[in-house]
Scaffold this motif. Structure first.
Motif, short mmCIF file in Angstrom:
data_model
loop_
_atom_site.label_atom_id
_atom_site.label_comp_id
_atom_site.label_asym_id
_atom_site.label_seq_id
_atom_site.Cartn_x
_atom_site.Cartn_y
_atom_site.Cartn_z
N TYR A 1 0.84 -1.20 0.00
CA TYR A 1 0.00 0.00 0.00
C TYR A 1 0.87 1.26 0.00
O TYR A 1 0.58 2.22 -0.70
CB TYR A 1 -0.91 0.03 1.23
N ARG B 1 2.28 1.90 -3.41
CA ARG B 1 1.25 2.48 -4.28
C ARG B 1 1.10 3.97 -3.99
O ARG B 1 1.01 4.80 -4.90
CB ARG B 1 -0.09 1.79 -4.07
N THR C 1 -6.44 4.29 -1.48
CA THR C 1 -5.22 3.77 -0.86
C THR C 1 -5.09 4.25 0.58
O THR C 1 -4.69 3.48 1.46
CB THR C 1 -3.98 4.20 -1.68
N MET D 1 -7.42 2.13 2.54
CA MET D 1 -6.84 0.79 2.65
C MET D 1 -5.79 0.76 3.75
O MET D 1 -5.75 -0.17 4.56
CB MET D 1 -6.19 0.38 1.31
N SER E 1 -10.15 -3.78 3.87
CA SER E 1 -8.96 -3.20 3.26
C SER E 1 -8.65 -3.89 1.93
O SER E 1 -8.36 -3.23 0.93
CB SER E 1 -7.78 -3.33 4.23
N LEU F 1 -8.70 -2.63 -2.04
CA LEU F 1 -7.59 -2.88 -2.96
C LEU F 1 -8.12 -3.41 -4.29
O LEU F 1 -7.67 -2.98 -5.36
CB LEU F 1 -6.61 -3.88 -2.34
N GLU G 1 -9.56 -0.49 -6.15
CA GLU G 1 -8.50 0.39 -6.64
C GLU G 1 -7.81 -0.21 -7.86
O GLU G 1 -7.50 0.49 -8.81
CB GLU G 1 -7.50 0.66 -5.51
#
Length: 135
Positions: free
Chosen positions: A23, A26, A63, A66, A106, A110, A113
């Motif tokens: 994460y 990202r 993100t 997350m 979470s 993802l 996303e």
């Protein structure tokens, strides 16, 4: 039902740590791309840049959520271990269950996303293909 032991929530530590690393990577990649797009936008105010920035803003927010859910899940795993240590088994089970739910949420974000990222890349590929066809 078997009793929850200290090793059960501890098993999630490595998994959550690796997820958080992914994460964070990202997040750092988005930050870099956003800075570059910002500079490009200041040079030339194109609508395509605004669309890209809006897309990245959404992905950046996902993100962030997350990360928040993942960190909270890890925190709840630590709390679970503490509750087991002080012999609060029933509460530990509920807190650990909550940690698992937070981790599931979470990971669900993802997935969302990744879908948005894939769609954005598909638009770029379509632009390139259209440019090649016009040549």
């Amino acid at each position: 039902m078997e009793a929850l032991t200290l090793t059960t929530p501890a098993l999630l530590f490595s998994a959550i740590s690796l997820i958080m690393l992914a994460y964070t990577n990202r997040f750092l990649a988005y930050s870099s791309v956003i800075r570059n797009l910002h500079d490009k936008y200041l040079e030339r105010k194109e609508d395509s840049l605004i669309r890209q920035i809006k897309n990245l803003k959404l992905r950046l927010n996902l993100t962030r959520y997350m990360q928040i859910l993942g960190i909270t899940s890890l925190l709840f795993c630590v709390l679970t271990m503490f509750l087991i240590y002080i012999h609060q088994q029933a509460l530990a089970i509920w807190i650990f269950g909550t940690a698992l739910i937070l981790l599931i949420l979470s990971l669900g974000l993802l997935i969302r996303e990744i879908q948005i990222s894939s769609q954005a890349l598909q638009h770029h590929i379509a632009d390139i293909e259209e440019h090649l066809e016009n040549k």
